[in-house]
Design a protein around this motif. Sequence first.
Motif, PDB file in Angstrom:
ATOM      1  N   LEU A   5     -13.684  17.086   2.228  1.00 20.60           N
ATOM      2  CA  LEU A   5     -13.022  15.937   2.142  1.00 20.60           C
ATOM      3  C   LEU A   5     -11.795  16.965   2.520  1.00 20.60           C
ATOM      4  N   ASP A   6     -10.779  18.385   2.394  1.00 22.75           N
ATOM      5  CA  ASP A   6      -9.916  18.634   2.674  1.00 22.75           C
ATOM      6  C   ASP A   6      -9.528  18.457   4.473  1.00 22.75           C
ATOM      7  N   CYS A   7     -10.704  19.170   4.820  1.00 15.95           N
ATOM      8  CA  CYS A   7     -10.703  18.420   6.338  1.00 15.95           C
ATOM      9  C   CYS A   7     -10.536  17.300   6.943  1.00 15.95           C
ATOM     10  N   LEU A   8     -11.797  16.387   6.193  1.00 18.35           N
ATOM     11  CA  LEU A   8     -11.396  15.019   6.591  1.00 18.35           C
ATOM     12  C   LEU A   8     -10.201  14.500   6.464  1.00 18.35           C
ATOM     13  N   GLN A   9      -9.854  14.675   5.288  1.00 14.45           N
ATOM     14  CA  GLN A   9      -8.032  14.867   4.954  1.00 14.45           C
ATOM     15  C   GLN A   9      -7.565  14.531   6.199  1.00 14.45           C
ATOM     16  N   SER A  10      -7.208  16.254   6.674  1.00 22.02           N
ATOM     17  CA  SER A  10      -6.896  16.547   7.454  1.00 22.02           C
ATOM     18  C   SER A  10      -7.130  15.462   9.158  1.00 22.02           C
ATOM     19  N   GLU A  11      -7.374  15.495   9.553  1.00 21.15           N
ATOM     20  CA  GLU A  11      -7.904  15.099  10.639  1.00 21.15           C
ATOM     21  C   GLU A  11      -7.825  13.433  10.540  1.00 21.15           C
ATOM     22  N   ARG A  12      -8.290  13.092   9.899  1.00 20.86           N
ATOM     23  CA  ARG A  12      -7.445  11.685   9.100  1.00 20.86           C
ATOM     24  C   ARG A  12      -5.837  11.553   9.584  1.00 20.86           C
ATOM     25  N   ARG A  13      -5.215  12.111   9.077  1.00 18.57           N
ATOM     26  CA  ARG A  13      -3.797  12.367   9.578  1.00 18.57           C
ATOM     27  C   ARG A  13      -3.588  12.607  10.133  1.00 18.57           C
ATOM     28  N   GLY A  14      -4.162  13.902  11.624  1.00 19.93           N
ATOM     29  CA  GLY A  14      -3.658  13.671  12.564  1.00 19.93           C
ATOM     30  C   GLY A  14      -4.240  12.744  14.081  1.00 19.93           C
ATOM     31  N   TYR A  15      -5.519  13.060  13.782  1.00 23.87           N
ATOM     32  CA  TYR A  15      -5.338  11.279  14.085  1.00 23.87           C
ATOM     33  C   TYR A  15      -4.884   9.765  14.100  1.00 23.87           C
ATOM     34  N   ALA A  16      -4.441   9.646  13.428  1.00 21.59           N
ATOM     35  CA  ALA A  16      -3.651   9.062  12.604  1.00 21.59           C
ATOM     36  C   ALA A  16      -2.026   9.202  13.172  1.00 21.59           C
ATOM     37  N   TRP A  17      -1.638  10.330  13.048  1.00 16.98           N
ATOM     38  CA  TRP A  17      -0.516  10.999  14.072  1.00 16.98           C
ATOM     39  C   TRP A  17      -0.198  10.556  15.435  1.00 16.98           C
ATOM     40  N   VAL A  18      -0.930  10.916  16.149  1.00 15.90           N
ATOM     41  CA  VAL A  18      -0.992  10.768  17.450  1.00 15.90           C
ATOM     42  C   VAL A  18      -1.624   9.455  17.867  1.00 15.90           C
TER      43      VAL A  18
END
Length: 91
Positions: free
Chosen positions: A9-22
């Motif tokens: 869940l930590d990794c999923l949240q981090s990658e979602r945040r990065g993807y949304a930012w880009v």
Amino acid sequence: MTWNEAEYLDCLQSERRGYAWVMQHHGGLAPKEAGEAALERYPYEPADAPYRGLIFHDEAWHWAMLAIHGDRYEAEHPELVHLPPDYRALE
């Protein structure tokens, strides 16, 4: 790799945040649309999914650039190969 639920869940949240930012900063999406794109790209996978977390083998930056610029983004936009400091700051 074997993930416990908290790690996944930590990794999923981090990658979602990065993807949304880009998608917002480079893809021109509004924040809500960028968040929706991240949820679509990074859906929750149940613990018994055979390839759970496989998408994490590349950073969200890479997946977002593929979505924005296509398969040849590294050749056609070499300036986008290196992650910018603003993106790195999300970590």
